[in-house]
Design a protein around this motif. Structure first.
Motif, PDB file in Angstrom:
ATOM      1  N   ALA A  23       0.830  -1.203   0.000  1.00  0.00           N
ATOM      2  CA  ALA A  23       0.000   0.000   0.000  1.00  0.00           C
ATOM      3  C   ALA A  23       0.864   1.254   0.000  1.00  0.00           C
ATOM      4  N   LEU A  24       0.313   2.310  -0.562  1.00  0.00           N
ATOM      5  CA  LEU A  24       0.958   3.613  -0.436  1.00  0.00           C
ATOM      6  C   LEU A  24       0.885   4.035   1.020  1.00  0.00           C
ATOM      7  N   VAL A  25       1.935   4.635   1.511  1.00  0.00           N
ATOM      8  CA  VAL A  25       1.944   5.072   2.901  1.00  0.00           C
ATOM      9  C   VAL A  25       1.143   6.366   3.070  1.00  0.00           C
ATOM     10  N   ALA A  26       1.138   7.220   2.035  1.00  0.00           N
ATOM     11  CA  ALA A  26       0.457   8.511   2.134  1.00  0.00           C
ATOM     12  C   ALA A  26       0.062   9.004   0.748  1.00  0.00           C
TER      13      ALA A  26
ATOM     14  N   ARG B 241       0.859  14.176   1.310  1.00  0.00           N
ATOM     15  CA  ARG B 241       1.382  13.702   2.594  1.00  0.00           C
ATOM     16  C   ARG B 241       0.315  13.463   3.662  1.00  0.00           C
ATOM     17  N   ARG B 242      -0.827  12.998   3.259  1.00  0.00           N
ATOM     18  CA  ARG B 242      -1.864  12.631   4.212  1.00  0.00           C
ATOM     19  C   ARG B 242      -1.948  11.114   4.254  1.00  0.00           C
ATOM     20  N   MET B 243      -2.046  10.569   5.454  1.00  0.00           N
ATOM     21  CA  MET B 243      -2.161   9.118   5.611  1.00  0.00           C
ATOM     22  C   MET B 243      -3.471   8.636   4.997  1.00  0.00           C
ATOM     23  N   PHE B 244      -3.405   7.474   4.371  1.00  0.00           N
ATOM     24  CA  PHE B 244      -4.635   6.815   3.946  1.00  0.00           C
ATOM     25  C   PHE B 244      -5.245   6.209   5.205  1.00  0.00           C
ATOM     26  N   PRO B 245      -6.513   6.528   5.513  1.00  0.00           N
ATOM     27  CA  PRO B 245      -7.119   6.013   6.751  1.00  0.00           C
ATOM     28  C   PRO B 245      -7.041   4.495   6.887  1.00  0.00           C
ATOM     29  N   SER B 246      -7.262   3.760   5.802  1.00  0.00           N
ATOM     30  CA  SER B 246      -7.244   2.297   5.900  1.00  0.00           C
ATOM     31  C   SER B 246      -5.854   1.769   6.247  1.00  0.00           C
ATOM     32  N   VAL B 247      -4.817   2.426   5.745  1.00  0.00           N
ATOM     33  CA  VAL B 247      -3.436   2.004   6.045  1.00  0.00           C
ATOM     34  C   VAL B 247      -3.081   2.380   7.475  1.00  0.00           C
TER      35      VAL B 247
ATOM     36  N   PRO C 263      11.132   9.490  -0.179  1.00  0.00           N
ATOM     37  CA  PRO C 263      10.061   8.893   0.605  1.00  0.00           C
ATOM     38  C   PRO C 263       8.669   9.414   0.250  1.00  0.00           C
ATOM     39  N   PHE C 264       8.584  10.352  -0.708  1.00  0.00           N
ATOM     40  CA  PHE C 264       7.311  11.001  -0.998  1.00  0.00           C
ATOM     41  C   PHE C 264       6.886  10.814  -2.452  1.00  0.00           C
ATOM     42  N   THR C 265       5.570  10.885  -2.655  1.00  0.00           N
ATOM     43  CA  THR C 265       4.979  10.861  -3.991  1.00  0.00           C
ATOM     44  C   THR C 265       4.488  12.268  -4.298  1.00  0.00           C
ATOM     45  N   LYS C 266       4.861  12.798  -5.465  1.00  0.00           N
ATOM     46  CA  LYS C 266       4.395  14.121  -5.884  1.00  0.00           C
ATOM     47  C   LYS C 266       3.511  13.950  -7.110  1.00  0.00           C
ATOM     48  N   ARG C 267       2.325  14.550  -7.058  1.00  0.00           N
ATOM     49  CA  ARG C 267       1.449  14.503  -8.233  1.00  0.00           C
ATOM     50  C   ARG C 267       1.952  15.526  -9.238  1.00  0.00           C
ATOM     51  N   ILE C 268       2.148  15.091 -10.462  1.00  0.00           N
ATOM     52  CA  ILE C 268       2.628  15.987 -11.509  1.00  0.00           C
ATOM     53  C   ILE C 268       1.562  16.237 -12.570  1.00  0.00           C
ATOM     54  N   ALA C 269       0.458  15.520 -12.504  1.00  0.00           N
ATOM     55  CA  ALA C 269      -0.655  15.737 -13.425  1.00  0.00           C
ATOM     56  C   ALA C 269      -1.555  16.827 -12.852  1.00  0.00           C
ATOM     57  N   ALA C 270      -2.022  17.692 -13.714  1.00  0.00           N
ATOM     58  CA  ALA C 270      -2.891  18.791 -13.296  1.00  0.00           C
ATOM     59  C   ALA C 270      -4.346  18.320 -13.284  1.00  0.00           C
TER      60      ALA C 270
ATOM     61  N   HIS D 182      12.198  18.519  -2.943  1.00  0.00           N
ATOM     62  CA  HIS D 182      11.521  18.567  -4.238  1.00  0.00           C
ATOM     63  C   HIS D 182      10.019  18.353  -4.105  1.00  0.00           C
ATOM     64  N   HIS D 183       9.577  17.720  -3.023  1.00  0.00           N
ATOM     65  CA  HIS D 183       8.140  17.629  -2.801  1.00  0.00           C
ATOM     66  C   HIS D 183       7.567  19.005  -2.512  1.00  0.00           C
ATOM     67  N   ASN D 184       8.343  19.817  -1.795  1.00  0.00           N
ATOM     68  CA  ASN D 184       7.887  21.157  -1.428  1.00  0.00           C
ATOM     69  C   ASN D 184       8.078  22.178  -2.543  1.00  0.00           C
ATOM     70  N   ALA D 185       8.904  21.874  -3.536  1.00  0.00           N
ATOM     71  CA  ALA D 185       9.189  22.816  -4.622  1.00  0.00           C
ATOM     72  C   ALA D 185       7.987  22.942  -5.557  1.00  0.00           C
TER      73      ALA D 185
END
Length: 195
Positions: free
Chosen positions: A111-114, A118-124, A151-158, A177-180
């Motif tokens: 599972a994805l961690v977040a 950067r929000r936790m998935f409730p089920s995880v 450690p992070f996933t960044k959405r790049i699709a608009a 780079h997540h914050n950029a």
């Protein structure tokens, strides 16, 4: 024999599915009976297969929830249950607790961690306290390209809302780079979209 729960978590591109398919092949090689389940929304590679980003695939059952599995004949006959895209199953924690604690099954979940923000998935988050083993994986930052952990996933699709996708929609990145802003990393990764 008591069951147990193994949770494989991390961002996208951290080889969670590769790890899961590795367990599947290892368990099958010793004659273990297994049931492989993927969430029905993950149709990127077909409707009846769990696939890694590099094309390795394993036949699986596609479902929107897990609760009905315990009443099916196939469930009774298996010793190990593998669950892909665990973050999408609202009943993940309840199912895993019952499968392991009541039915004595071994349950292995990827599972994805977040989320990308950067929000936790409730089920995880709900499953973590019940997991006997947790493998927290990281990817490598696709912007730094020097081996920096991502450690992070960044959405790049608009696109707004829930989006099941791959490298066309998401990137694995480090904290800076997540914050950029997208425009700051757009040139570093050719497929980034500037919103």
């Amino acid at each position: 024999m008591p069951g147990n729960i193994r949770l494989i978590i991390g961002p996208m591109f951290s080889q969670k599915t590769t790890c899961l398919t590795g367990y599947i092949h290892r368990y099958r090689s010793i004659g273990r009976t297994v049931l492989v389940v993927n969430h029905a929304s993950d149709v990127r590679y077909g409707r009846d297969a769990l696939c890694t980003h590099d094309g390795t695939s394993v036949p699986c059952r596609m479902r929107r929830d897990l609760r009905g599995l315990r009443g099916e004949p196939e469930y009774t006959d298996v010793s190990t249950i593998f669950i892909e895209e665990g973050q999408f199953f609202d009943d993940l924690a309840a199912f895993c607790r019952d499968a392991a604690g009541v039915d004595g099954k071994e349950v292995i979940v990827a599972a994805l961690v977040a989320t990308f923000d950067r929000r936790m998935f409730p089920s995880v988050a709900e499953l973590i306290p019940y997991a006997d083993h947790i493998e927290h994986r990281t990817a490598l930052c696709c912007v730094c390209r020097d081996g920096t952990p991502a450690p992070f996933t960044k959405r790049i699709a608009a696109i707004e809302g829930c989006l099941v996708g791959g490298s066309e929609s998401y990137a694995a990145v480090c904290g800076p780079h997540h914050n950029a802003p997208h425009r700051a990393i757009n040139g570093a990764v050719g497929h980034l979209n500037d919103p």
